[in-house]
Scaffold this motif. Structure first.
Motif, PDB file in Angstrom:
ATOM      1  N   ALA A   1      -1.912  -3.379  -7.170  1.00 51.74           N
ATOM      2  CA  ALA A   1      -0.787  -2.476  -6.697  1.00 51.74           C
ATOM      3  C   ALA A   1      -0.621  -3.323  -5.060  1.00 51.74           C
ATOM      4  CB  ALA A   1      -1.329  -0.832  -6.655  1.00 51.74           C
ATOM      5  N   VAL A   2       0.923  -2.826  -4.912  1.00 49.26           N
ATOM      6  CA  VAL A   2       0.928  -3.757  -4.621  1.00 49.26           C
ATOM      7  C   VAL A   2       2.656  -3.023  -3.398  1.00 49.26           C
ATOM      8  CG1 VAL A   2       1.754  -6.164  -5.180  1.00 49.26           C
ATOM      9  CG2 VAL A   2       3.279  -4.074  -5.166  1.00 49.26           C
ATOM     10  N   CYS A   3       2.704  -2.800  -2.171  1.00 45.49           N
ATOM     11  CA  CYS A   3       3.213  -1.708  -1.377  1.00 45.49           C
ATOM     12  C   CYS A   3       2.827  -0.642  -1.138  1.00 45.49           C
ATOM     13  CB  CYS A   3       4.844  -1.373  -2.553  1.00 45.49           C
ATOM     14  SG  CYS A   3       5.475  -2.850  -2.357  1.00 45.49           S
ATOM     15  N   VAL A   4       1.210  -0.271  -1.371  1.00 48.32           N
ATOM     16  CA  VAL A   4      -0.215   0.506  -1.770  1.00 48.32           C
ATOM     17  C   VAL A   4       0.553   0.795   0.093  1.00 48.32           C
ATOM     18  CG1 VAL A   4      -2.321   1.680  -1.455  1.00 48.32           C
ATOM     19  CG2 VAL A   4      -1.347  -0.411  -3.247  1.00 48.32           C
ATOM     20  N   ASN A   5       0.948   2.515   0.316  1.00 48.84           N
ATOM     21  CA  ASN A   5       0.800   3.455   1.424  1.00 48.84           C
ATOM     22  C   ASN A   5       1.684   1.968   2.997  1.00 48.84           C
ATOM     23  OD1 ASN A   5      -1.428   5.158   0.931  1.00 48.84           O
ATOM     24  ND2 ASN A   5      -2.754   3.308   1.834  1.00 48.84           N
ATOM     25  N   GLN A   6       2.597   2.062   2.052  1.00 51.39           N
ATOM     26  CA  GLN A   6       3.509   0.747   3.198  1.00 51.39           C
ATOM     27  C   GLN A   6       4.598   1.344   3.967  1.00 51.39           C
ATOM     28  OE1 GLN A   6       4.317  -3.323   1.564  1.00 51.39           O
ATOM     29  NE2 GLN A   6       5.725  -3.428   3.011  1.00 51.39           N
ATOM     30  N   GLN A   7       4.746   1.631   5.162  1.00 48.40           N
ATOM     31  CA  GLN A   7       6.153   2.097   5.742  1.00 48.40           C
ATOM     32  C   GLN A   7       6.994   1.075   5.940  1.00 48.40           C
ATOM     33  OE1 GLN A   7       6.398   5.448   6.975  1.00 48.40           O
ATOM     34  NE2 GLN A   7       4.548   5.829   5.480  1.00 48.40           N
ATOM     35  N   PRO A   8       8.459   1.514   6.788  1.00 47.17           N
ATOM     36  CA  PRO A   8       8.858   2.637   6.409  1.00 47.17           C
ATOM     37  C   PRO A   8       9.053   2.887   4.566  1.00 47.17           C
ATOM     38  CG  PRO A   8      10.375   1.626   6.913  1.00 47.17           C
ATOM     39  CD  PRO A   8       8.957   1.189   7.567  1.00 47.17           C
ATOM     40  N   TRP A   9       8.397   4.563   5.007  1.00 46.51           N
ATOM     41  CA  TRP A   9       8.216   4.264   2.880  1.00 46.51           C
ATOM     42  C   TRP A   9       9.317   4.566   2.301  1.00 46.51           C
ATOM     43  CZ3 TRP A   9      10.777   8.360   0.939  1.00 46.51           C
ATOM     44  CH2 TRP A   9      11.220   9.922   1.538  1.00 46.51           C
ATOM     45  N   ARG A  10      10.748   5.140   2.900  1.00 41.50           N
ATOM     46  CA  ARG A  10      11.664   5.119   2.235  1.00 41.50           C
ATOM     47  C   ARG A  10      11.981   3.220   1.645  1.00 41.50           C
ATOM     48  NH1 ARG A  10      12.530   8.459   5.939  1.00 41.50           N
ATOM     49  NH2 ARG A  10      12.290  10.677   5.567  1.00 41.50           N
ATOM     50  N   SER A  11      11.322   2.664   2.424  1.00 43.88           N
ATOM     51  CA  SER A  11      12.078   1.185   1.708  1.00 43.88           C
ATOM     52  C   SER A  11      11.344   0.572   0.423  1.00 43.88           C
ATOM     53  CB  SER A  11      12.147   0.111   3.177  1.00 43.88           C
ATOM     54  OG  SER A  11      12.362   0.555   3.871  1.00 43.88           O
ATOM     55  N   PHE A  12      10.459   1.468   0.483  1.00 40.20           N
ATOM     56  CA  PHE A  12       9.521   0.825  -0.905  1.00 40.20           C
ATOM     57  C   PHE A  12       9.095   2.283  -1.690  1.00 40.20           C
ATOM     58  CE2 PHE A  12       8.222  -1.212   3.191  1.00 40.20           C
ATOM     59  CZ  PHE A  12       8.227  -2.696   2.543  1.00 40.20           C
ATOM     60  N   CYS A  13       9.447   2.877  -2.039  1.00 43.77           N
ATOM     61  CA  CYS A  13       9.822   4.067  -3.152  1.00 43.77           C
ATOM     62  C   CYS A  13      10.131   5.394  -2.983  1.00 43.77           C
ATOM     63  CB  CYS A  13       8.040   4.581  -2.728  1.00 43.77           C
ATOM     64  SG  CYS A  13       7.337   5.171  -1.509  1.00 43.77           S
ATOM     65  N   ILE A  14      10.314   6.311  -3.835  1.00 45.12           N
ATOM     66  CA  ILE A  14      10.821   7.438  -4.163  1.00 45.12           C
ATOM     67  C   ILE A  14      10.128   8.363  -3.201  1.00 45.12           C
ATOM     68  CG2 ILE A  14      11.822   9.021  -4.979  1.00 45.12           C
ATOM     69  CD1 ILE A  14      13.353   6.536  -5.774  1.00 45.12           C
TER      70      ILE A  14
END
Length: 600
Positions: free
Chosen positions: A329-342
């Motif tokens: 999986a990618v982008c796991v727990n990545q911050q700032p979260w608004r750039s990577f998920c809903i």
């Protein structure tokens, strides 16, 4: 003179004490023997609480008994009300609760029906049992016209219930096209049997003569529970299944994993819970799942498990590199979260890593062992965040020969979906299972035919009530749909952001797209789990989910206003079965029908 006054005072005091004692005796006698009772207004069909006095109007000892006899005969205070014919005589018969016998066919269905009998006995609406004189014995005959014990989207749930009386024997015959129809008939019978106090004795009261023919309008009548955001105990899930059974709902959509946690034990993939469970106790073992499946089946409920992907997948998938499998999986727990998920925490499956699909195949194989294939499986598929893949180097390398356009990423998303279905088929050994996905960019009418074949996919719509055009377009293209109206049937709304709370009336009045259209398989109410756990999930879900249950079973043409008396009665049934349901109205309004029609 003083002595005379004193004597008069003492005499008056004695008389006052005697009068007071007599008054107390009369009050206690009145309360014990008469007390509250209920009177039926035949004009409007309401039961009203009264103090029993000498009157020409019949009164009844409990509200439950009154509601059996009062009101429209085609309802009989049932929930959900039947879709077929009902005939009844408004005449009460008392049943000896200690002398109820069953007659079952000696076929392959007997073991299942024995469990249904146990279910019936455990849910009899009676607080205590004592010998009940001047009452009838009851014999219940259960018969299934089919020996098929599989519970699928196509299971026939039709049943009939017929009673007859001969001498001192009350006979109930329940015939179902399948054992699950029989089970629904038992649920109807439980609602027709109510306690009747006779001094120290407690009988069961029912109508002397009843005939019911019934079947659901929709095949898929579901409740979504999310145990990934907050862990829900097995016992809590069981209680929700109990409430579903009491309301004749037949699908528990179990959203069991998400980016927050992975609490499902996969025997061949122990790292999923090692990296993904909140605690070592916040895990559903394979035994837990198997027992829940069996528990639900006796109650006419099949479990539809959802493994969401490629989005909503993070914690639980981080072990790939350490195991030599690369990034699963990618982008796991990545911050700032608004750039990577809903919604945080972020995480999406890695479509560029072939090992990810091998892990998916193992996971699907483990699930198949726990939840036998019922011909339908949910793969999620909502809220894919293209910005995550667009910020991941190995994903960009994977599509380097293609332009970075929305279509390229939709093609990549569809490639993930096709490969996931292929490994699913390999894991279970057939390619006949229908795959459910949520509405998304991939299911838009102008692109869906390119990516998702209608013969294989069922689309679960979660659009607001105002967006009926999408459902219409999908149906015209030949797709089957399951409806979860976002602004009526999302039971988590009203507790966060700018969302609104939908009371039971709003849930009930959510008219289905079309009662007659075969492309609408049914619907689901959804309790997303961000703000619920064992402490409050029951009251957030119930009794509102029961309002959707009648919509999906009967799809009535009337509104909640006409159903409120029966609905409040059903809420009381759920409470008696141990559900911590939300109070919808003051108890006085329940006991005085029609007096609070504009309340709330």
């Amino acid at each position: 003179m003083r002595v005379s006054v004193c004597k008069v005072y003492m005499v008056n005091n004695i008389f006052s004490m005697i009068a007071f004692s007599l008054y107390i005796h009369l009050v206690l006698t009145f309360t014990t023997v008469y007390g509250w009772s209920w009177e039926c207004n035949n004009y409007n069909g309401y039961c009203t609480r009264v103090i029993t006095q000498s009157t020409l109007t019949p009164t009844y000892p409990t509200l439950e008994v009154c509601k059996l006899l009062c009101g429209e005969k085609d309802h009989l205070n049932l929930w959900p009300y039947p879709t077929g014919s009902i005939t009844s005589e408004k005449d009460i018969l008392l049943i000896n609760s200690q002398n109820i016998k069953f007659e079952l066919q000696d076929t392959t269905t007997k073991t299942f029906l024995d469990d249904v009998v146990d279910y019936f006995r455990s849910n009899l609406n009676i607080d205590k049992s004592s010998p009940c004189q001047d009452s009838s014995n009851m014999i219940i005959v259960l018969q299934s016209m089919s020996e098929d014990l599989s519970l699928t989207l196509d299971t026939d749930e039709t049943y009939s219930l017929k009673t007859s009386t001969l001498d001192n024997e009350f006979r109930v015959e329940i015939i179902g096209n399948t054992v699950f129809g029989v089970r629904h008939g038992i649920e109807t019978l439980l609602q027709l049997l109510v306690p009747y106090q006779k001094g120290d004795e407690v009988c069961l009261a029912t109508l002397k003569s009843v005939q019911v023919y019934d079947k659901p309008v929709y095949r898929h009548r579901g409740l979504l529970l999310d145990s990934a955001r907050n862990y829900l105990s097995v016992n809590t899930i069981r209680k929700n299944i109990d409430a579903m059974a009491a309301s004749k709902m037949n699908v528990l959509h179990w959203h069991i994993t998400d980016s927050q946690s992975f609490p499902l034990e996969a025997p061949s993939l122990p790292n999923m819970t090692k990296y993904g469970a909140y605690t070592e106790k916040s895990i559903y073992t394979s035994t837990d799942v198997e027992e829940l499946v069996a528990y639900a089946k006796i109650r006419g409920v099949r479990i539809l498990m959802e493994i969401d992907g490629p989005s909503h997948a993070g914690n639980g998938w981080q072990w790939g590199e350490q195991a030599g499998l690369g990034n699963l999986a990618v982008c796991v727990n990545q911050q700032p979260w608004r750039s990577f998920c809903i919604q945080p925490p972020c995480g999406q499956l890695n479509p560029a890593n072939p090992n990810m699909y091998k892990v998916l195949q193992q996971l699907y194989g483990d699930i198949q062992q726990m939840v036998p294939n019922s011909g339908i499986f949910h793969m999620g598929g909502d809220e894919v965040f293209i910005a995550c893949w667009n910020a991941t180097e190995e994903v960009l390398d994977y599509i380097k020969d293609k332009p970075r356009t929305e279509e390229t990423f939709l093609d990549l998303w569809a490639e993930y979906q096709n490969k996931s279905v292929a490994v699913f088929d390999a894991a279970i050994g057939n390619d006949k299972t229908r795959i459910v996905v949520w509405t998304s960019h991939l299911t838009q009418p102008d692109v869906i035919q390119k990516y998702l074949p209608k013969e294989r996919y069922i689309i679960q719509t979660w659009v607001p009530d105002t967006d009926q055009d999408l459902i219409t377009s999908l149906i015209k293209l030949g797709y089957k749909v399951i409806i979860s109206t976002k602004d009526k049937w999302y039971l988590d709304h009203g507790f966060w952001g700018s969302t609104s709370y939908y009371n039971w009336r709003a849930v009930y009045n959510n008219k289905m797209y079309s009662q007659l259209h075969q492309s609408v398989l049914g619907g689901e109410v959804c309790m997303w789990g961000e703000l619920v756990d064992d402490s409050n999930v029951e009251s957030r879900v119930w009794p509102r989910a029961a309002a959707a249950a009648e919509r999906l079973w009967s799809n009535p043409q009337t509104t909640a206003r006409a159903a409120e008396g029966r609905f409040f009665s059903h809420r009381e049934r759920l409470v008696k079965r141990g559900l911590k349901t939300e109070a919808e109205i003051p108890q006085w309004c329940v006991q005085n029908e029609g007096e609070c029609s504009s309340y709330l």
